[in-house]
Design a protein around this motif. Sequence first.
Motif, PDB file in Angstrom:
ATOM      1  N   VAL A   1       0.832  -1.206   0.000  1.00  0.00           N
ATOM      2  CA  VAL A   1       0.000   0.000   0.000  1.00  0.00           C
ATOM      3  C   VAL A   1       0.862   1.250   0.000  1.00  0.00           C
ATOM      4  O   VAL A   1       0.522   2.248  -0.624  1.00  0.00           O
ATOM      5  CB  VAL A   1      -0.968  -0.014   1.210  1.00  0.00           C
ATOM      6  N   GLU A   2       2.005   1.191   0.656  1.00  0.00           N
ATOM      7  CA  GLU A   2       2.878   2.359   0.750  1.00  0.00           C
ATOM      8  C   GLU A   2       3.478   2.753  -0.600  1.00  0.00           C
ATOM      9  O   GLU A   2       3.889   3.888  -0.784  1.00  0.00           O
ATOM     10  CB  GLU A   2       4.010   2.107   1.752  1.00  0.00           C
ATOM     11  N   THR A   3       3.546   1.818  -1.533  1.00  0.00           N
ATOM     12  CA  THR A   3       4.159   2.108  -2.831  1.00  0.00           C
ATOM     13  C   THR A   3       3.150   2.432  -3.922  1.00  0.00           C
ATOM     14  O   THR A   3       3.540   2.718  -5.046  1.00  0.00           O
ATOM     15  CB  THR A   3       5.030   0.927  -3.297  1.00  0.00           C
ATOM     16  N   VAL A   4       1.865   2.411  -3.588  1.00  0.00           N
ATOM     17  CA  VAL A   4       0.833   2.695  -4.582  1.00  0.00           C
ATOM     18  C   VAL A   4       0.883   4.173  -4.944  1.00  0.00           C
ATOM     19  O   VAL A   4       0.896   5.044  -4.075  1.00  0.00           O
ATOM     20  CB  VAL A   4      -0.575   2.318  -4.054  1.00  0.00           C
ATOM     21  N   ARG A   5       0.937   4.455  -6.227  1.00  0.00           N
ATOM     22  CA  ARG A   5       0.946   5.835  -6.722  1.00  0.00           C
ATOM     23  C   ARG A   5      -0.363   6.079  -7.460  1.00  0.00           C
ATOM     24  O   ARG A   5      -0.598   5.489  -8.514  1.00  0.00           O
ATOM     25  CB  ARG A   5       2.106   6.044  -7.690  1.00  0.00           C
ATOM     26  N   ILE A   6      -1.201   6.927  -6.878  1.00  0.00           N
ATOM     27  CA  ILE A   6      -2.449   7.262  -7.544  1.00  0.00           C
ATOM     28  C   ILE A   6      -2.429   8.734  -7.923  1.00  0.00           C
ATOM     29  O   ILE A   6      -1.708   9.532  -7.321  1.00  0.00           O
ATOM     30  CB  ILE A   6      -3.678   6.937  -6.670  1.00  0.00           C
TER      31      ILE A   6
ATOM     32  N   LEU B   1     -11.576   1.972 -11.584  1.00  0.00           N
ATOM     33  CA  LEU B   1     -10.936   0.729 -12.014  1.00  0.00           C
ATOM     34  C   LEU B   1      -9.417   0.865 -12.067  1.00  0.00           C
ATOM     35  O   LEU B   1      -8.691  -0.066 -11.700  1.00  0.00           O
ATOM     36  CB  LEU B   1     -11.484   0.284 -13.370  1.00  0.00           C
ATOM     37  N   SER B   2      -8.929   2.015 -12.487  1.00  0.00           N
ATOM     38  CA  SER B   2      -7.489   2.247 -12.526  1.00  0.00           C
ATOM     39  C   SER B   2      -6.902   2.192 -11.119  1.00  0.00           C
ATOM     40  O   SER B   2      -5.880   1.536 -10.881  1.00  0.00           O
ATOM     41  CB  SER B   2      -7.198   3.601 -13.177  1.00  0.00           C
ATOM     42  N   ALA B   3      -7.541   2.875 -10.185  1.00  0.00           N
ATOM     43  CA  ALA B   3      -7.058   2.873  -8.797  1.00  0.00           C
ATOM     44  C   ALA B   3      -7.158   1.468  -8.210  1.00  0.00           C
ATOM     45  O   ALA B   3      -6.245   1.020  -7.505  1.00  0.00           O
ATOM     46  CB  ALA B   3      -7.857   3.866  -7.958  1.00  0.00           C
ATOM     47  N   LYS B   4      -8.237   0.762  -8.509  1.00  0.00           N
ATOM     48  CA  LYS B   4      -8.422  -0.597  -7.999  1.00  0.00           C
ATOM     49  C   LYS B   4      -7.293  -1.513  -8.469  1.00  0.00           C
ATOM     50  O   LYS B   4      -6.760  -2.306  -7.698  1.00  0.00           O
ATOM     51  CB  LYS B   4      -9.783  -1.126  -8.453  1.00  0.00           C
ATOM     52  N   ARG B   5      -6.908  -1.374  -9.730  1.00  0.00           N
ATOM     53  CA  ARG B   5      -5.787  -2.159 -10.265  1.00  0.00           C
ATOM     54  C   ARG B   5      -4.485  -1.805  -9.554  1.00  0.00           C
ATOM     55  O   ARG B   5      -3.687  -2.677  -9.216  1.00  0.00           O
ATOM     56  CB  ARG B   5      -5.623  -1.906 -11.764  1.00  0.00           C
ATOM     57  N   LYS B   6      -4.260  -0.513  -9.332  1.00  0.00           N
ATOM     58  CA  LYS B   6      -3.025  -0.074  -8.678  1.00  0.00           C
ATOM     59  C   LYS B   6      -2.920  -0.625  -7.253  1.00  0.00           C
ATOM     60  O   LYS B   6      -1.828  -0.946  -6.789  1.00  0.00           O
ATOM     61  CB  LYS B   6      -2.940   1.452  -8.653  1.00  0.00           C
ATOM     62  N   PHE B   7      -4.052  -0.719  -6.563  1.00  0.00           N
ATOM     63  CA  PHE B   7      -4.072  -1.268  -5.207  1.00  0.00           C
ATOM     64  C   PHE B   7      -4.076  -2.794  -5.210  1.00  0.00           C
ATOM     65  O   PHE B   7      -3.927  -3.402  -4.168  1.00  0.00           O
ATOM     66  CB  PHE B   7      -5.310  -0.781  -4.445  1.00  0.00           C
ATOM     67  N   ASP B   8      -4.294  -3.378  -6.379  1.00  0.00           N
ATOM     68  CA  ASP B   8      -4.422  -4.836  -6.498  1.00  0.00           C
ATOM     69  C   ASP B   8      -5.562  -5.322  -5.612  1.00  0.00           C
ATOM     70  O   ASP B   8      -5.448  -6.343  -4.920  1.00  0.00           O
ATOM     71  CB  ASP B   8      -3.096  -5.527  -6.143  1.00  0.00           C
TER      72      ASP B   8
ATOM     73  N   HIS C   1     -12.581  -3.146  -0.794  1.00  0.00           N
ATOM     74  CA  HIS C   1     -11.212  -3.554  -0.462  1.00  0.00           C
ATOM     75  C   HIS C   1     -10.242  -2.423  -0.790  1.00  0.00           C
ATOM     76  O   HIS C   1      -9.332  -2.123  -0.005  1.00  0.00           O
ATOM     77  CB  HIS C   1     -10.872  -4.835  -1.227  1.00  0.00           C
ATOM     78  N   MET C   2     -10.430  -1.782  -1.940  1.00  0.00           N
ATOM     79  CA  MET C   2      -9.584  -0.666  -2.348  1.00  0.00           C
ATOM     80  C   MET C   2      -9.662   0.471  -1.326  1.00  0.00           C
ATOM     81  O   MET C   2      -8.633   1.029  -0.929  1.00  0.00           O
ATOM     82  CB  MET C   2     -10.002  -0.162  -3.734  1.00  0.00           C
TER      83      MET C   2
END
Length: 70
Positions: A4-9, A45-52, A58-59
Amino acid sequence: MTSVETVRITPREKEILKLVAAGKTGWEMSTILALSEHTIRSHILSAKRKFDAMTIAHMVALAFRGKIIE
């Protein structure tokens, strides 16, 4: 699994995440941000993918856990 710390949105994705967390619908977000519902869905959907993330809930939980949103 993405840390989560490396997610770039993007700033727009963060703005939409906050609205999702506040319980806004796609239509409400599109009205507030003057965007189409399709564009809102694309950002989600883009953010959801980035968060896996498996689901939107869940996102949002991951975004809170990572202190990306409050």
